[in-house]
Design an enzyme around this catalytic site. Structure first.
Site, short mmCIF file in Angstrom:
data_model
loop_
_atom_site.label_atom_id
_atom_site.label_comp_id
_atom_site.label_asym_id
_atom_site.label_seq_id
_atom_site.Cartn_x
_atom_site.Cartn_y
_atom_site.Cartn_z
N SER A 133 5.25 75.87 36.51
CA SER A 133 6.59 76.05 37.50
C SER A 133 5.75 74.78 38.90
CB SER A 133 6.97 76.64 37.75
OG SER A 133 7.68 76.76 38.97
N TYR A 146 6.99 85.71 39.84
CA TYR A 146 6.45 85.02 39.65
C TYR A 146 5.95 83.64 39.57
CZ TYR A 146 9.02 80.41 38.16
OH TYR A 146 9.21 79.14 36.52
#
Length: 236
Positions: A133, A146
């Site tokens: 990501s 995250y």
């Protein structure tokens, strides 16, 4: 089925929706037999696809899925480690269990998949694709769990790339915000601090990058691909 990946065997985690579903479909369209893993899937087999229910947070599920795959083929050419989850909140608001749950899906699950499938992948000098990501190299507010998991995932990729050099190829694909169902509870279109869905990448954009990486010549390895929205409104 003919195509660039004819006679190849691929495994895709988190393949029931979003990026994983798009990747699995793209690999299958290009000739691969795809084992799709996701906890919401029902066991099913067709000519070019096998669905295996698998909760990556349960090591027994991962081990069972690996046995199922090994019983049906003598090696794996491509593993796409994609399954992930996403929770936005300030770091101080996370509970222990919430933080641990993010790590379980985004980091420990990919480790368990790698641990189980790497020997089979190495037998065919295969290719491990890790879906990271933008949050694996850039921090944003609300991304404590995250980003911690994705930074860790990037480190795991880098270690595997060094340890397994000459036996497999390894690529980290790090996309920016991508329009998938993970955003549904967050409703980014009604938040000033987040990109709108129309400004995001599409899942197929990420799938196309995965296809690019796995179809390079065997002597060429793409280490990291960072994919970002261009800022131009999508016409698709």
């Amino acid at each position: 089925m003919s195509g660039q990946l004819a006679n190849k065997v691929a495994v895709v985690t988190g393949a029931s929706r979003g990026i994983g579903e798009a990747v699995a479909k793209t690999l299958q369209e290009n000739g691969a037999h795809v084992f799709r893993l996701a906890r919401s899937l029902t066991a099913d087999t067709s000519r070019h696809r096998t669905d295996i229910p698998c909760d990556l947070t349960k090591v027994e599920d991962v081990e069972r899925a690996a046995r199922t795959i090994s019983n049906q083929c003598d090696g794996i050419d491509i593993v796409v480690s994609n399954a992930g989850t996403f929770l936005l909140k300030p770091a101080s608001d996370f509970t222990h269990d919430e933080f641990a749950a993010q790590l379980a899906v985004n980091l420990i699950g990919p480790f368990d998949i790698m641990r189980e499938l790497l020997p089979s992948l190495a037998r065919r000098n295969g290719h491990l694709i890790t879906i990271g990501s933008v949050a694996d190299h850039q921090c944003f507010p609300g991304n404590a769990a995250y980003s911690a998991s994705k930074y860790g995932l990037r480190a795991l990729h880098e270690v595997i790339a060094v340890e397994e050099r000459g036996r497999i190829r390894a690529t980290l694909v790090s996309p920016g915000a991508t329009n998938t169902a993970l955003w549904d509870p967050i409703d980014p279109d009604n938040r000033q601090d987040l990109p709108s869905r129309s400004e995001m990448l599409g899942a197929r954009d990420v799938a196309d990058v995965v296809l690019f990486a796995v179809t390079r010549p065997r002597h060429a390895n793409v280490d990291i691909i960072r994919l970002a929205p261009s800022g131009l409104t999508s016409s698709r």
